[in-house]
Design a protein around this motif. Structure first.
Motif, PDB file in Angstrom:
ATOM      1  N   ALA A 158      42.197  44.895  23.137  1.00 34.96           N
ATOM      2  CA  ALA A 158      40.839  45.738  23.192  1.00 34.96           C
ATOM      3  C   ALA A 158      39.794  44.775  22.038  1.00 34.96           C
ATOM      4  O   ALA A 158      38.548  44.836  22.522  1.00 34.96           O
ATOM      5  N   PHE A 159      40.455  44.459  21.052  1.00 33.77           N
ATOM      6  CA  PHE A 159      39.540  43.646  20.076  1.00 33.77           C
ATOM      7  C   PHE A 159      38.948  42.345  20.783  1.00 33.77           C
ATOM      8  O   PHE A 159      37.917  42.198  20.559  1.00 33.77           O
ATOM      9  N   SER A 196      34.379  39.039  23.386  1.00 34.50           N
ATOM     10  CA  SER A 196      34.451  37.800  24.106  1.00 34.50           C
ATOM     11  C   SER A 196      33.540  37.169  24.351  1.00 34.50           C
ATOM     12  O   SER A 196      33.185  35.952  24.355  1.00 34.50           O
ATOM     13  N   ALA A 197      32.018  37.960  24.037  1.00 34.26           N
ATOM     14  CA  ALA A 197      30.755  37.148  24.230  1.00 34.26           C
ATOM     15  C   ALA A 197      30.670  36.247  22.995  1.00 34.26           C
ATOM     16  O   ALA A 197      29.606  35.291  23.232  1.00 34.26           O
ATOM     17  N   LEU A 198      31.538  36.278  21.984  1.00 32.22           N
ATOM     18  CA  LEU A 198      31.179  35.647  20.683  1.00 32.22           C
ATOM     19  C   LEU A 198      31.528  34.120  20.988  1.00 32.22           C
ATOM     20  O   LEU A 198      31.240  33.117  20.320  1.00 32.22           O
ATOM     21  N   ALA A 199      32.539  33.915  21.807  1.00 30.95           N
ATOM     22  CA  ALA A 199      33.307  32.710  22.169  1.00 30.95           C
ATOM     23  C   ALA A 199      32.332  31.367  22.009  1.00 30.95           C
ATOM     24  O   ALA A 199      32.983  30.430  21.914  1.00 30.95           O
ATOM     25  N   ALA A 255      37.795  32.938  12.562  1.00 32.05           N
ATOM     26  CA  ALA A 255      38.980  33.859  12.383  1.00 32.05           C
ATOM     27  C   ALA A 255      39.114  34.442  13.477  1.00 32.05           C
ATOM     28  O   ALA A 255      40.584  34.521  13.891  1.00 32.05           O
ATOM     29  N   PHE A 256      38.364  34.584  14.627  1.00 28.48           N
ATOM     30  CA  PHE A 256      38.449  35.252  16.007  1.00 28.48           C
ATOM     31  C   PHE A 256      39.344  34.298  16.619  1.00 28.48           C
ATOM     32  O   PHE A 256      40.255  34.612  17.242  1.00 28.48           O
ATOM     33  N   GLU A 257      38.781  33.017  16.796  1.00 29.95           N
ATOM     34  CA  GLU A 257      39.553  31.929  17.523  1.00 29.95           C
ATOM     35  C   GLU A 257      41.114  31.702  17.146  1.00 29.95           C
ATOM     36  O   GLU A 257      41.915  31.868  18.024  1.00 29.95           O
ATOM     37  N   PHE A 262      42.431  39.229  13.253  1.00 30.27           N
ATOM     38  CA  PHE A 262      41.431  40.139  13.862  1.00 30.27           C
ATOM     39  C   PHE A 262      41.033  40.891  12.661  1.00 30.27           C
ATOM     40  O   PHE A 262      39.982  41.479  12.765  1.00 30.27           O
ATOM     41  N   GLN A 263      41.819  41.320  11.743  1.00 30.67           N
ATOM     42  CA  GLN A 263      41.243  42.361  10.771  1.00 30.67           C
ATOM     43  C   GLN A 263      40.394  41.574   9.719  1.00 30.67           C
ATOM     44  O   GLN A 263      39.434  41.936   9.394  1.00 30.67           O
TER      45      GLN A 263
END
Length: 389
Positions: free
Chosen positions: A213-214, A219-222, A334-336, A368-369
């Motif tokens: 879900a995160f 996904s648009a950030l990528a 961090a997301f990647e 993710f946190q």
């Protein structure tokens, strides 16, 4: 890589081939002896806790004892070792040339791990069966940290990366091969995750559902940095590729940054991936391997110190547009990394080394946190970036 021995249990897991500890030790001595050491081997011991390569410290007889770093490259991760080694050689030659022209500063030193050639060989690595080995000089009187404890250390972390970027600022990107195609191309990682998710047999659980879900919500950030590159707003430069806390070496006496190590990922790229990774790693007080992922928080004070140190060393090489994308880089990396850990979990842990089942899922939760904490502090982080301009 951390310049401190790891446990025998971890060493046995990371050791080359199969067989007893004695057999592995004999193999390591045989491999090391094929390099131009200039002395007799006194000891070989595991070094660090890297997630990709197998690393050992080689100590020679003598007083003082000379030491080297022996590594077996993970050719699953790096299928073209000749490109990796060519980049390290080109980088080393360039940095040594720059260091010969300028001083590191009062009370400072800056060192470059240099390749030691195998005996009678023209290339800088050794092929032994299916394994590829290399030997480099050891940075003496220095240490690496697992986590940043103070803002002074954070400043040195940033200064080290800034020094590295500044010294490479005049190295043409054409001099470097792309050793890992798709590395730090976040949209490609998102696509790989979606493919892995579609065919994964990983057991469903609450944590995995949270991660899915995160990713879906973000996904648009990528594409934020890659779009800026494609539009000509950001440009390719030589990058380290993995400047996390334990790849920046600090002088054991003064605490000053003296080197960046683990140079396999050096390639043309966006410096924002390096800056973002440095902040991601340095601003998480609990570290990447914490089990208490819900307590992970991004520390803006350490972020400000890292960026201040970085800009102290490299401000002259940055454009206004470069600075405008710093927050995006900090959040994105961090997301990647969380996305990469999650994908590896879905694929059965084929990239990052693990010591227990579910470790890559735990690592993804931490990242993710951390991403969520960065997002919650966006206004404060953008304000500190503005102060440092």
């Amino acid at each position: 890589m951390i310049q401190a021995p790891i446990s025998e249990r971890s060493a046995a897991m990371a050791g080359p081939g199969s067989g007893s500890v004695d057999q592995q030790g004999a193999q390591l001595r045989r491999i090391a002896a094929r390099f131009d050491l200039g002395g007799a081997i006194a000891a070989i011991e595991p070094l660090g806790n890297g997630n990709v390569n197998d690393t050992y410290r080689v100590t020679l007889s003598g007083d003082p004892a000379r030491r080297f770093v022996l590594q077996r490259l993970n050719t699953t991760v790096f299928p073209h070792p000749e490109r990796v080694m060519g980049n390290i050689a080109a980088l080393g030659n360039h940095l040594e040339g720059r260091l010969a022209q300028e001083a590191a500063g009062p009370g400072r030193r800056w060192e470059v791990p240099r390749l030691i050639a195998p005996l009678g060989a023209e290339k800088h690595w050794l092929q032994d069966g299916n394994d590829v080995w290399r030997l480099t000089t050891f940075i003496e009187g220095a240490q690496c940290l697992e986590t940043v404890a103070t803002e002074a250390q954070a400043w040195q972390l940033g200064f080290g990366l800034g020094t590295f970027h500044r010294l490479l600022s005049d190295l043409p990107i054409e001099a470097l091969a792309d050793t890992l195609e798709g590395f730090h191309i976040t949209p490609a990682y998102l696509a790989a995750y979606e493919r892995a998710l579609a065919c994964s047999t990983a057991a469903s659980c609450e944590e995995l559902s949270f991660c899915q879900a995160f990713v879906a919500e973000r996904s648009a950030l990528a594409g934020v940095l890659e779009t800026a590159k494609d539009q000509g707003v950001l440009r390719l430069r030589p990058i380290h590729g993995d400047p996390k806390v334990n790849n920046v070496m600090l002088d054991a006496a003064s605490g000053a940054a003296v080197a960046l190590v683990d140079l396999d990922t050096v390639k043309p790229g966006l410096i924002h991936y390096d800056i973002g990774d440095c902040c991601r790693s340095g601003c998480n007080p609990l570290g990447e391997e914490t089990k208490d992922w819900q307590a992970v928080c991004f520390d803006p004070g350490r972020c400000e110190a890292i960026l201040a140190g970085y800009l102290n060393a490299a401000r002259g090489s940055l454009t206004t547009e470069d600075i405008a994308y710093l927050f995006d880089a900090i959040r994105l990396i961090a997301f990647e990394l969380g996305l990469r850990f999650l994908t590896d979990h879905l694929q059965g842990d084929v990239y990052f080394k693990t010591r227990e089942a579910g470790q890559n899922l735990d690592r993804a939760l931490v990242q993710f946190q951390l991403t969520a904490s960065i997002e919650a502090q966006e206004e404060a982080i953008r304000a500190l970036i503005e102060r440092l301009r």
